[in-house]
Write a protein that holds these residues in place. Structure first.
Motif: not given
Length: 74
Positions: A48-69
């Protein structure tokens, strides 16, 4: 708390709800983390009524790759 409706034909006692007797077509509140355990029983319960989301979804972390010299020989 989430809410479900009992759609069975006969009253049923639900130990998880304090051994409460639930009547056909009665709507009850269930713990959010147990909602899926009820609605997966499609012949007995409907959501009838689904659970409410108490917390926002976790943020995705992006990692920048260093360019090889690059080194040029010569």
């Amino acid at each position: 708390m989430a809410r479900v409706r009992y759609i069975g034909a006969e009253p049923v006692t639900v130990p998880e709800l304090g051994s409460r007797t639930i009547q056909p077509d009665e709507m009850v509140e269930v713990p959010d983390n147990r909602f899926d355990g009820y609605v997966c029983q499609t012949a007995t319960w409907e959501g009838v009524e689904e659970p409410k989301a108490d917390q926002p979804a976790p943020k995705k972390m992006t990692i920048a790759a260093k360019a090889a010299s690059s080194s040029k020989e010569g």
